[in-house]
Motif scaffolding. Structure first.
Motif, short mmCIF file in Angstrom:
data_model
loop_
_atom_site.label_atom_id
_atom_site.label_comp_id
_atom_site.label_asym_id
_atom_site.label_seq_id
_atom_site.Cartn_x
_atom_site.Cartn_y
_atom_site.Cartn_z
N UNK A 1 0.75 -1.28 0.05
CA UNK A 1 0.01 0.04 0.08
C UNK A 1 0.76 1.15 0.02
N UNK A 2 0.43 2.27 -0.87
CA UNK A 2 0.92 3.65 -0.72
C UNK A 2 0.24 4.41 -0.05
N UNK A 3 0.69 5.21 1.04
CA UNK A 3 -0.08 5.88 1.88
C UNK A 3 0.08 7.36 1.40
N UNK A 4 0.89 7.86 0.66
CA UNK A 4 0.94 9.40 -0.09
C UNK A 4 0.87 9.35 -1.48
N UNK A 5 1.74 10.35 -1.89
CA UNK A 5 1.49 10.42 -3.31
C UNK A 5 2.49 9.88 -4.21
N UNK A 6 2.01 9.49 -5.32
CA UNK A 6 3.07 8.74 -6.34
C UNK A 6 3.26 9.90 -7.68
N UNK A 7 4.64 10.10 -7.83
CA UNK A 7 5.06 10.88 -9.18
C UNK A 7 6.04 10.15 -10.03
N UNK A 8 5.76 9.99 -11.32
CA UNK A 8 6.62 9.19 -11.90
C UNK A 8 6.97 10.07 -13.26
N UNK A 9 8.30 10.16 -13.73
CA UNK A 9 8.81 10.91 -15.04
C UNK A 9 9.11 9.68 -15.87
N UNK A 10 8.49 9.46 -17.07
CA UNK A 10 8.87 8.75 -18.02
C UNK A 10 9.06 7.00 -17.46
N UNK A 11 7.92 6.83 -16.69
CA UNK A 11 7.79 5.27 -16.32
C UNK A 11 6.32 4.95 -16.08
N UNK A 12 5.90 3.92 -15.70
CA UNK A 12 4.64 3.53 -15.48
C UNK A 12 4.51 3.07 -14.00
N UNK A 13 3.08 3.16 -13.67
CA UNK A 13 2.73 2.39 -12.32
C UNK A 13 1.76 1.27 -12.31
N UNK A 14 2.26 0.45 -11.57
CA UNK A 14 1.12 -0.56 -11.68
C UNK A 14 0.91 -0.98 -10.17
N UNK A 15 -0.33 -1.34 -10.02
CA UNK A 15 -1.04 -1.48 -8.65
C UNK A 15 -1.51 -2.99 -8.79
N UNK A 16 -1.17 -3.72 -7.86
CA UNK A 16 -1.59 -5.19 -7.72
C UNK A 16 -3.08 -5.35 -7.27
N UNK A 17 -3.59 -6.35 -7.59
CA UNK A 17 -4.96 -6.29 -7.10
C UNK A 17 -5.37 -6.27 -5.65
N UNK A 18 -6.37 -5.58 -5.18
CA UNK A 18 -6.71 -5.30 -3.82
C UNK A 18 -5.87 -4.42 -3.19
N UNK A 19 -4.84 -3.53 -3.85
CA UNK A 19 -4.01 -2.76 -2.99
C UNK A 19 -4.43 -1.31 -3.65
N UNK A 20 -3.68 -0.45 -2.79
CA UNK A 20 -4.28 0.90 -3.14
C UNK A 20 -3.23 2.10 -2.94
N UNK A 21 -3.26 3.19 -3.54
CA UNK A 21 -2.81 4.29 -3.43
C UNK A 21 -3.59 5.44 -2.57
N UNK A 22 -3.21 5.98 -1.38
CA UNK A 22 -4.09 6.68 -0.79
C UNK A 22 -4.16 8.30 -1.35
N UNK A 23 -2.92 8.74 -1.86
CA UNK A 23 -2.88 9.96 -2.21
C UNK A 23 -3.25 10.17 -3.72
N UNK A 24 -2.45 11.14 -4.50
CA UNK A 24 -2.44 11.58 -5.84
C UNK A 24 -1.42 10.75 -6.65
N UNK A 25 -1.94 10.68 -7.97
CA UNK A 25 -0.99 10.02 -8.72
C UNK A 25 -0.66 11.05 -10.15
N UNK A 26 0.79 11.49 -10.19
CA UNK A 26 0.97 12.12 -11.36
C UNK A 26 1.90 11.36 -12.52
#
Length: 163
Positions: free
Chosen positions: A55-80
């Motif tokens: 689980x990610x409790x904060x924000x996720x920021x990615x430059x020239x890459x991807x974000x993959x979230x596994x089943x039944x997991x979460x990101x609590x903050x924002x995604x950029x």
């Protein structure tokens, strides 16, 4: 009394950084993985991908890459994301807003985004940060072209030559 106060202040200054230490993660060029049962606060990544199996409790920021979230997991903050994709598997949740430029949001049927979603698909958006550089290079090319054009002396052909 002052010795007791100094001892308490010393303990406060020594242990406060450990109490506030968060599991922020950042990387340049190597992937970040939050494993099962682990929690991370804010995640920042450039030229790499983020794989969230915990689980990610904060924000996720990615430059020239991807974000993959596994089943039944979460990101609590924002995604950029700039120049990559967001992949949400079954029952994955993003609690904040999602902003993607030059990428796509690939959502499973049961994935949820609670905040606003802004997606600008197409890889042409990758040229946007370089626009001032392109303009600067074009101005330099124009100046060099105009200066060199006036410096070249064309040969003079004598009159009267003809058929």
């Amino acid at each position: 009394m002052t010795k007791l106060f100094l001892a308490a202040a010393l303990l406060l200054f020594v242990f406060t950084p450990f109490a506030r230490a968060k599991s922020n993660r950042s990387s340049f060029g190597s992937d970040i993985t939050v494993v099962e049962g682990e929690s991370a606060d804010n995640i920042a990544c450039a030229f790499c991908s983020v794989h969230i199996q915990g689980d990610a409790q904060g924000n996720v920021a990615v430059l020239f890459g991807s974000v993959t979230v596994a089943p039944t997991h979460n990101i609590s903050g924002n995604v950029a994301i700039f120049g990559g994709d967001l992949n949400l598997n079954d029952e994955a949740v993003v609690g904040g807003n999602v902003a993607i430029m030059a990428g796509n949001a690939n959502l499973a049927s049961t994935a949820t985004i609670h905040g606003a979603r802004t997606v600008l698909p197409g890889r042409l958006w990758l040229l946007l940060p370089f626009t001032p550089l392109f303009i600067f290079i074009g101005i330099i090319w124009l100046i060099v072209y105009l200066v060199c054009r006036n410096r070249y002396q064309f040969p003079v052909y004598p009159n009267g030559r003809g058929f």
